[in-house]
Scaffold this motif. Structure first.
Motif, short mmCIF file in Angstrom:
data_model
loop_
_atom_site.label_atom_id
_atom_site.label_comp_id
_atom_site.label_asym_id
_atom_site.label_seq_id
_atom_site.Cartn_x
_atom_site.Cartn_y
_atom_site.Cartn_z
N LEU A 261 0.86 -1.28 -0.19
CA LEU A 261 -0.02 -0.04 -0.13
C LEU A 261 0.78 1.19 0.02
CD1 LEU A 261 -2.87 -0.97 2.40
CD2 LEU A 261 -3.02 -0.82 -0.01
N LYS A 262 2.13 1.10 0.44
CA LYS A 262 2.95 2.14 0.36
C LYS A 262 3.64 2.72 -0.98
CE LYS A 262 4.63 1.23 5.33
NZ LYS A 262 5.27 0.09 5.56
N THR A 263 3.59 1.73 -1.82
CA THR A 263 4.08 1.83 -3.01
C THR A 263 3.27 3.24 -3.66
OG1 THR A 263 4.15 -0.61 -3.42
CG2 THR A 263 4.87 0.94 -5.10
N GLU A 264 4.14 4.11 -4.47
CA GLU A 264 3.49 5.21 -4.98
C GLU A 264 2.78 4.94 -6.23
OE1 GLU A 264 5.49 9.16 -7.03
OE2 GLU A 264 6.36 8.42 -5.05
N ALA A 265 1.60 5.60 -6.19
CA ALA A 265 0.42 5.46 -7.30
C ALA A 265 1.26 5.61 -8.64
CB ALA A 265 -0.79 5.95 -7.02
#
Lengths: 333, 317
Positions: A261-265
């Motif tokens: 979820l921390k991965t940048e969109a």
């Protein structure tokens, strides 16, 4: 803890047209009673073949050339065919990847479930069917007595996988090998199956080997993780060590490529460049060297041995097969 | 089958696959029609000589090419023989030809196909090679060659045996036709069965349920009996029912060409070929055997289809 399974230097190869395909190249590990081991690796890394080799469930072209498998101290690799059959029917249960094709469409669920125990335990069929119904209830199938009398096509995929699990558990095995049991199922069913297996493991106190290519699936489920690459075990440690302090460049790459979820969109998911090694003619050095960001000269020429990590303690320390200690190198991939 | 009524569940009846399949078969109307017709064919073939109204050889030259009437239900042919009697007697020929061809070819085909499919490797390569070679032989040519080259010496030998021993068995050379022509036909028809069996075994052997059964420690013989054979059965049943009709049609064409069953022994084939010469004037001479042949062929395919559906649980509603 007592040891249930010990595998020493297992080699399996397939005879192919012009030689051999080396699928398993010296796998060694051990498993305690009641322990759950996750085996991770990409397709074709030898994870399924090495686990199938444990109970010699291999196609005719495959051959175990070296090593030994000790289950409860009994050597399986050199046992007779009938002995292996009875071990399969009494001590080891298998759960397969594709529940849609793992049941004989011409046999009733009940008949198939009890086939093994009727043969190996010589108990009456009616008695065996009662037991089967109990196990079906245990794996969460309602109306179990009725289901026994149905044919596989009358069940959904998730139900069939539950039936397969019941089938594997029915002979009360001390070891269950689950070969990607959730891969063919959709995610919600996958979660249900994982929860089910976790619950059953506590209830029945058995050892489980869970084969998967999905490292994230194993979190919160297994005790230890073994990472395989090109037919070799490249790293083996308790769950937390693998997740928090991976020491093999391949494990590091695998962990990086799990979306979080921390991965940048909008950013690209990291991947490991290159392709898995050709097992037909394995490289002379470390199988991962061509894709490795940490490689040194030695990696091209010598296969690194799986050895305890310096500084790691305990009876079964963190083991890794790498010439480089990634902790000393700050290199980012 | 080892299945017995289970005490688990009283309200629902418990049946084995065979019983289940029989119930499904009974429920299938077309299959029932096929089955009744096939049983009738067998009945007629077995009891033919006792139920024919006339002798199939007796000629009545005063009543040639009579249209159907109360005396002769199917009429009479150009020698004044009762067509119905000949059709009834011809059913023997049809049944013998159908079953000898199909069972010979099936036995060889099952054996060769299973051999190749199960053992693989060099054995399989040999089987495939043999199949290819056999399939390249034109069946008509082979049957004619066999008929011309092997039959006369065999018939002579049988005549000699009859003269030497006086045993009636050697006098009836009609069996030579059957065994020689249709036995040899089976010899070149087996590749079709072998291919089906081989393909089925190759695919089933790699099925997960076979692996799963192996993982339970089920012995090989039981795996073959309970997993491989039932799953391979469907196409084989279709092959049998299709080939039975096909063999009867083939017999007709061989008789038409003058090899195979010789007159005056009636076969539907030689009756059709006789009828073809005069059908513009006397269509009934052709119509009766042709219609019977068509009905029997269709009956076999209905029955085969019904059996295939009934034995396959996936087809059930």
């Amino acid at each position: 803890m007592t040891k249930l399974l010990e595998v020493n230097n297992l080699h399996t190869r397939f005879k192919v047209r012009n030689g051999y395909l080396h699928a398993v190249n010296g796998v060694s590990f051990s498993l305690d009673k009641g322990e759950m081991l996750g085996v991770v690796g990409e397709s074709g890394c030898g994870k399924s073949v090495s686990m199938m080799s444990l109970i010699r469930l291999l196609p005719p072209a495959a051959q175990i050339t070296e090593g030994e498998v000790l289950l409860d101290g009994e050597d399986i690799t050199h046992a007779s065919v009938s002995r292996v059959n009875s071990i399969r029917g009494s001590k080891v249960g298998m759960i397969f990847q594709d529940p849609m094709t793992s049941l004989n469409p011409f046999m009733k669920i009940g008949d198939q479930l009890v086939e093994g125990i009727v043969y190996h335990r010589k108990i009456a069929k009616a008695e065996a069917l009662k037991q089967a119904a109990r196990y079906l209830k245990m794996v969460g199938i309602s109306n179990a007595e009725h289901r026994l009398n149905e044919y596989p096509h009358q069940l959904s995929g998730g139900m069939r996988q539950r039936v397969m699990i019941a089938m594997a558990l029915l002979n009360e095995p001390s070891l269950v090998i689950a070969d990607e049991p959730t891969t063919a199922l959709d995610v919600t069913i996958q979660a249900q199956i994982v929860e089910l297996v976790k619950g059953l493991r506590e209830k029945l106190n058995m050892s489980i080997i869970w084969i998967t290519h999905d490292l994230s699936l194993l979190a919160g489920m297994v005790d230890r993780i073994m990472v395989m690459y090109g037919g070799y075990v490249v790293e083996e440690a308790v769950l937390d060590d693998i997740y928090k302090a991976p020491l093999h460049p391949y494990t590091i790459g695998l962990l990086k490529s799990i979306p979080s979820l921390k991965t940048e969109a909008g950013s690209r998911l990291p991947s490991i460049p290159g392709a898995p090694p050709n097992l037909f003619s394995p490289p002379t050095g470390c199988p991962f060297a061509p894709r490795c960001a940490y490689k040194i000269g030695r990696c091209q020429d010598e296969v690194p041995m799986l050895a305890a990590v310096s500084g790691a303690g305990g009876e079964r320390p963190h083991r890794v097969a790498c010439w480089v200690d990634v902790r000393e190198r700050g290199v980012e991939q | 089958m080892t299945d017995q009524a289970l005490p688990l569940q009283q309200e629902e009846k418990q049946f084995s696959l065979a019983k289940d399949a029989f119930i499904r078969l009974i429920a299938n109307r077309l299959a029932i029609v096929g089955m009744v017709l096939v049983l009738f064919l067998f009945f007629v073939a077995i009891f033919g000589p006792y139920i024919t109204p006339y002798d199939f050889l007796s000629q009545d030259l005063m009543a040639r090419n009579q249209p159907p009437s109360w005396q002769h239900w199917f009429g009479t042919d150009d020698l004044g023989r009762d067509i119905m009697s000949r059709v009834i007697y011809g059913s023997r020929t049809a049944v013998i030809v159908g079953f000898s061809t199909v069972s010979f070819s099936l036995v060889i085909g099952l054996f060769m196909g299973a051999l190749g499919g199960y053992f693989g490797g060099k054995i399989d390569a040999f089987v495939v090679w043999l199949i290819d070679i056999t399939m390249s032989i034109p069946s008509l040519l082979l049957v004619i060659v066999i008929n011309v080259s092997l039959k006369p010496p065999l018939v002579n030998w049988m005549d000699a045996r009859f003269l030497a021993t006086g045993n009636e068995f050697y006098r009836n050379t009609i069996w030579v036709d059957f065994v020689l022509v249709f036995g040899s036909l089976a010899l070149i028809k087996w590749p079709k069965a072998a291919r089906i069996v081989r393909g089925q075994i190759l695919s089933i052997r790699n099925k997960n349920y076979v692996l799963a059964a192996e993982a339970l420690g089920v012995p090989t013989a039981k795996i073959v009996r309970r997993y491989v054979i039932p799953n391979a059965l469907g196409p084989i049943i279709v092959y049998i029912s299709a080939s039975l009709g096909e063999a009867m049609v083939l017999e007709s064409s061989f008789s038409f060409l003058g090899v195979g069953v010789r007159p005056p022994i009636p076969s539907w084939g030689n009756m059709i070929s006789d009828g073809l010469r005069i059908w513009q004037l006397y269509p009934h001479v052709l119509a009766a055997p042709a219609a019977v042949l068509a009905i029997v062929t269709i009956a076999f395919s209905f029955l085969g289809d019904g059996l295939n559906d009934a034995l396959n649980p996936r087809q059930w509603k």
